[in-house]
Enzyme design. Sequence first.
Site, mmCIF file in Angstrom:
data_model
loop_
_atom_site.group_PDB
_atom_site.id
_atom_site.type_symbol
_atom_site.label_atom_id
_atom_site.label_comp_id
_atom_site.label_asym_id
_atom_site.label_seq_id
_atom_site.Cartn_x
_atom_site.Cartn_y
_atom_site.Cartn_z
ATOM 1 N N LYS A 44 57.654 7.165 31.279
ATOM 2 C CA LYS A 44 58.872 6.428 30.928
ATOM 3 C C LYS A 44 58.722 4.949 31.270
ATOM 4 O O LYS A 44 59.036 4.080 30.448
ATOM 5 C CB LYS A 44 60.056 7.035 31.678
ATOM 6 C CG LYS A 44 61.393 6.730 31.051
ATOM 7 C CD LYS A 44 62.530 7.399 31.821
ATOM 8 C CE LYS A 44 62.607 8.890 31.547
ATOM 9 N NZ LYS A 44 63.519 9.585 32.469
ATOM 10 N N ARG A 58 65.902 6.260 37.220
ATOM 11 C CA ARG A 58 65.351 7.249 36.286
ATOM 12 C C ARG A 58 63.948 7.661 36.712
ATOM 13 O O ARG A 58 63.062 6.813 36.826
ATOM 14 C CB ARG A 58 65.280 6.642 34.873
ATOM 15 C CG ARG A 58 66.504 5.843 34.489
ATOM 16 C CD ARG A 58 66.323 5.088 33.179
ATOM 17 N NE ARG A 58 66.130 5.972 32.041
ATOM 18 C CZ ARG A 58 65.769 5.550 30.831
ATOM 19 N NH1 ARG A 58 65.531 4.270 30.610
ATOM 20 N NH2 ARG A 58 65.615 6.405 29.848
ATOM 21 N N GLY A 110 62.039 20.437 36.275
ATOM 22 C CA GLY A 110 62.172 20.706 37.709
ATOM 23 C C GLY A 110 62.302 19.429 38.504
ATOM 24 O O GLY A 110 62.818 19.414 39.618
ATOM 25 N N MET A 163 63.837 15.818 39.441
ATOM 26 C CA MET A 163 65.134 15.190 39.339
ATOM 27 C C MET A 163 65.136 14.208 38.179
ATOM 28 O O MET A 163 64.143 13.561 37.917
ATOM 29 C CB MET A 163 65.397 14.424 40.620
ATOM 30 C CG MET A 163 66.663 13.654 40.576
ATOM 31 S SD MET A 163 66.394 11.999 41.151
ATOM 32 C CE MET A 163 67.068 11.106 39.777
ATOM 33 N N ARG A 221 58.900 7.730 23.322
ATOM 34 C CA ARG A 221 57.761 8.598 23.672
ATOM 35 C C ARG A 221 57.340 9.346 22.420
ATOM 36 O O ARG A 221 58.113 9.449 21.462
ATOM 37 C CB ARG A 221 58.145 9.568 24.784
ATOM 38 C CG ARG A 221 59.182 10.583 24.326
ATOM 39 C CD ARG A 221 59.680 11.444 25.443
ATOM 40 N NE ARG A 221 61.089 11.740 25.182
ATOM 41 C CZ ARG A 221 61.933 12.267 26.028
ATOM 42 N NH1 ARG A 221 61.549 12.553 27.247
ATOM 43 N NH2 ARG A 221 63.179 12.506 25.691
ATOM 44 N N HIS A 232 45.183 50.041 22.047
ATOM 45 C CA HIS A 232 44.808 50.387 20.675
ATOM 46 C C HIS A 232 45.776 49.760 19.673
ATOM 47 O O HIS A 232 45.368 49.119 18.701
ATOM 48 C CB HIS A 232 44.779 51.907 20.508
ATOM 49 C CG HIS A 232 44.417 52.365 19.127
ATOM 50 N ND1 HIS A 232 45.360 52.627 18.170
ATOM 51 C CD2 HIS A 232 43.207 52.544 18.543
ATOM 52 C CE1 HIS A 232 44.745 52.992 17.051
ATOM 53 N NE2 HIS A 232 43.434 52.941 17.252
ATOM 54 N N SER A 275 25.159 39.131 17.223
ATOM 55 C CA SER A 275 26.593 38.872 17.179
ATOM 56 C C SER A 275 27.197 39.435 18.455
ATOM 57 O O SER A 275 27.125 40.638 18.714
ATOM 58 C CB SER A 275 27.216 39.525 15.948
ATOM 59 O OG SER A 275 28.600 39.285 15.945
ATOM 60 N N CYS A 291 31.910 38.051 17.429
ATOM 61 C CA CYS A 291 32.964 38.705 16.675
ATOM 62 C C CYS A 291 33.925 39.368 17.645
ATOM 63 O O CYS A 291 33.599 39.614 18.778
ATOM 64 C CB CYS A 291 32.412 39.685 15.653
ATOM 65 S SG CYS A 291 31.376 40.977 16.326
ATOM 66 N N TYR A 336 28.308 30.881 14.672
ATOM 67 C CA TYR A 336 29.542 31.215 13.959
ATOM 68 C C TYR A 336 30.445 32.102 14.798
ATOM 69 O O TYR A 336 30.004 32.692 15.780
ATOM 70 C CB TYR A 336 29.229 31.898 12.616
ATOM 71 C CG TYR A 336 28.635 33.296 12.725
ATOM 72 C CD1 TYR A 336 27.262 33.486 12.838
ATOM 73 C CD2 TYR A 336 29.452 34.424 12.714
ATOM 74 C CE1 TYR A 336 26.715 34.761 12.936
ATOM 75 C CE2 TYR A 336 28.914 35.711 12.807
ATOM 76 C CZ TYR A 336 27.545 35.872 12.923
ATOM 77 O OH TYR A 336 27.014 37.128 13.024
HETATM 78 P P1 ADP Z 1 65.568 11.981 30.655
HETATM 79 O O1 ADP Z 1 64.216 11.830 31.190
HETATM 80 O O2 ADP Z 1 66.230 13.263 31.038
HETATM 81 O O3 ADP Z 1 65.643 11.687 29.200
HETATM 82 P P2 ADP Z 1 66.562 9.343 31.139
HETATM 83 O O4 ADP Z 1 66.080 8.636 32.336
HETATM 84 O O5 ADP Z 1 65.941 8.997 29.862
HETATM 85 O O6 ADP Z 1 66.474 10.899 31.407
HETATM 86 O O7 ADP Z 1 68.114 9.112 31.045
HETATM 87 C C1 ADP Z 1 68.930 9.867 30.210
HETATM 88 C C2 ADP Z 1 69.883 8.988 29.464
HETATM 89 O O8 ADP Z 1 70.635 8.214 30.350
HETATM 90 C C3 ADP Z 1 69.241 7.980 28.565
HETATM 91 O O9 ADP Z 1 68.875 8.544 27.339
HETATM 92 C C4 ADP Z 1 70.342 6.979 28.386
HETATM 93 O O10 ADP Z 1 71.227 7.432 27.396
HETATM 94 C C5 ADP Z 1 70.999 7.002 29.727
HETATM 95 N N1 ADP Z 1 70.531 5.850 30.514
HETATM 96 C C6 ADP Z 1 69.507 5.780 31.369
HETATM 97 N N2 ADP Z 1 69.381 4.547 31.879
HETATM 98 C C7 ADP Z 1 70.358 3.815 31.304
HETATM 99 C C8 ADP Z 1 70.748 2.452 31.396
HETATM 100 N N3 ADP Z 1 70.103 1.585 32.182
HETATM 101 N N4 ADP Z 1 71.787 2.063 30.665
HETATM 102 C C9 ADP Z 1 72.446 2.922 29.869
HETATM 103 N N5 ADP Z 1 72.134 4.197 29.730
HETATM 104 C C10 ADP Z 1 71.090 4.649 30.445
HETATM 105 MG MG MG Z 2 65.381 10.157 28.304
#
Ligand code: ADP
Ligand code: MG
Length: 884
Positions: free
Chosen positions: A21, A91, A100, A102, A335, A454, A762, A829, A849
């Site tokens: 990210k 984020r 898993g 956060m 992404r 089988h 084979s 095979c 092959y």
């Molecule tokens: P995930 O990895 O679950 O996609 P993100 O970190 O992308 O989580 O955050 C999820 C959503 O939160 C983003 O798609 C966006 O809509 C919102 N978000 C994250 N950061 C911001 C920000 N700085 N301003 C506004 N919205 C945000």
């Molecule tokens: Mg996202």
Amino acid sequence: MKYIYRFEEGNKDMRRLLGGKGANLAQMTTMGFPVPSGFTISTEACKAFYDNDNQLNDETLAQIDEALDQLSTKVGKQFNSLTNPLLVSVRSGAAISMPGMMDTILNIGLNDQTVQVLAQITDNERFAYDSYRRLLAMFGNVVYEIPEDTFDQILEDTKMTNHYESDLDLTVEDLHTIVGKFKALYIAEAGKEFPQDPKVQLLAAVNAVFESWNNHRAQVYRRENHIAGDLGTAVNVQMMVFGNAGEDSGTGVAFTRNPATGENQLFGEYLLNAQGEDVVAGIRTPQPISTLADTMPDLYNEFVATAKKLEIHYRDMQDLEFTIEHGTLYMLQARNGKRTPTAAVKIAVDLVEEGLISRTEALLRINPDSVGAILYPEFDEKELKQNQPAASGLPASPGAASGQIYFTAESAKAAHDEQHQQVILVRQDTSPEDIEGMVISEAIVTSRGGMTSHAAVVARGMGTPATVGVNGLQVDYKNGIATIAGTELQEGDWLSVDGTNGNLYLGKIQTNDSKVNDDLSTILDWSKQEGDLGVYANADTPADFAQALKFGADGIGLTRTEHMFFKPERLLEMRRLIIAEDAEEREAPLEELLQMQQGDFYELFRLSEGRSVTIRLLDPPLHEFLPHDAREIAKVSGQLGIDPDYLARRVDALKEINPMLGHRGDRLAVTFPDIYEMQVRAIIGAALELHDQGLENQPHIMIPLTGSKVEMSWVRGIVVNQVESLFNQQGIRLKYTVGTMMEIPRACLTADKVAEVSDFFSFGTNDLTQLTYGFSRDDVGSFMPKYIEKGILKADPFQTVDVDGVGELMKMAVENGRFTKGDLPIGVCGEIGGDPKSIEFFESINVSYVSCSPYRVPVARLAAAQAKIKMSKKKDVLANYVKS
Ligand code: ADP
Ligand code: MG
Ligand code: MG
């Protein structure tokens, strides 16, 4: 140590340091797209955190302060400011995304005071309190582990009591109350207040992200996916922009191409007056992105242009997240987008045609297993949604089918032949006796057995969907009842089987036939050009072979002649042959079988149009063809016109304690040469017939279960004698070869000598694995799952080659075989021949092959190309190294 990077300092190649990210936010920033400012706390800081007893070290803390200062200056906002408060999101983002971990906390920086400032400066109190309640819920959940539901419940209750339809109906007063209740939850659930200091909020959030790297779920995920634990995660801190600031604001997600079909058209959804994950969470029904073209045309055009530029830059379909604040567009994430197998193929081909990627790159981007998925029939998506699986078993053979169930091969066949029903064979397990019922079934279901039972092996061979070892399925043959998770079913009831995931559904579900479309043929053509492994099919019938040819098979790599003996009139002759006590008694049934087999081979050769057809002589223990219990013995003795007691005695005499290691394979030829002689006459006879009609073909005769050179040369002698005598009779000579299966470890160990008398090898990986490991293939079900669960085995060696053991034997056999004959063709095979990981290994040891079931042919074709491309890449690296 530099622990923090402003978005301006990074780029997409810094994933390891900044996470996916962060690297992409940096890349979009440097490319000049509207990304809210921010910085990334690197994976190095995460490692330092773990080295420092799970606390941020002083250096990181100091750098966070510095980065915050710079951010404040840049955007003109500050934490706790009474005129212009700074709000940020925190984020998480590892180099490889994983569940898993956060995720995100939005609106950090709000507290009892700044929420009022925000209300004032935006003149929008509702928006300010909406943001605050979101922060309280996310922070409480992530940092204090207060269940998300408890927050949601309060929201739901408020909507219910007031008869609101959506969260947009919440009033300012409601939000005030909700904020109060959320804060009370902190005390009740965590015994702590919500921290009012934005800096404390921020550091707690960063800590929580780093901690989450080592939570249980993330660890399990990493272990299962072989991701190193010391990589660490990064954290992004980013200024908030607000999609919930009113009706001219919103939030959305988009794909640059349709992720379901691959169609080159922007595909996405958004919600007005919403924040964060509202779109994904399905809180309200989002609008298709195209509607923005009417409501905010400039913004829409900007977004379309941005999407295109990003796609060209990344040279792949992008998954984008964006937010609109008062009509201004902000990009929040880019992404490579996830896609269906069909879309993956289309997008890869289109990108080559658009000149964005090379052919080899396109081939490397498609998961070979997913190509298999395109070919199999699937349930209609809409109908599937209205059905819940009634039970689930092992996905033994992919594809979906509906049919009327029958519990015996005979009743299935009768319903199919006489009433033209689509039938599904449902049994506790299957045996070779059931072949006829299996052949005509749309799907096969068993309550017992594993992936190599089988039922599973035969179903895969035939390309018939199968689910085996279904928990909660009982088949009561006596009363003609099957019970699936408590529901009683009788013969003739409808069942739907998805062998791709193992699910069973009661009733009938429409299936959609899938086929090789133009894009897939293009991929398969390119694969053929790039790869150098031959890809042949295991085909026992003309129907199998025709299917395999449609999928681009180079020919047949394995015909198992025994399957041809299971048709009723043949089974009868076969039985007559087996119970015969001397050569004289065998003559008549042999003559009958010769006619039938010659007809079979004729058809295969005719279809082959000159491609190689490899036919394996009889392999299984003879008792597999005989009746097993008193009832069957009575029936069969009647058919054969012999005394039941006599038949029972013969059956008994042929019983073996350990049939897979017993009287089977070429051992049959040593004791009863006339069976192999008959088969050879049938093969060559068919080839000569075609030759007469001006159709050339090249039979390859394969001897199963050879253990030594002497044994092979003995059996080869029998084969060659027959061939030569036929040639002499007719005064014609054709090309043919006589080779051997390599499935006995001793044959591999002495491959240099075996090669002296073999025209090809084979590998039969099932038997070779069984004998190398000493795992009975038919009995592994009782312990294999535990071995895998406990990590004693990484994977089932019957499904992916055991490189270290079985692979070593194979490698040795290849080297020693070619030491004797430099150009010895060597194949693999068996099902493993269609397994992409195994194919990569086979390519690396110079196998020539593979041969696999028809539906795996395209999978193997692509996997072979990938293996070759990867190998030559490795070679290039070495070449460059030598030069410099
Ligand atoms: P995930 O990895 O679950 O996609 P993100 O970190 O992308 O989580 O955050 C999820 C959503 O939160 C983003 O798609 C966006 O809509 C919102 N978000 C994250 N950061 C911001 C920000 N700085 N301003 C506004 N919205 C945000
Ligand atoms: Mg996202
Ligand atoms: Mg074998």
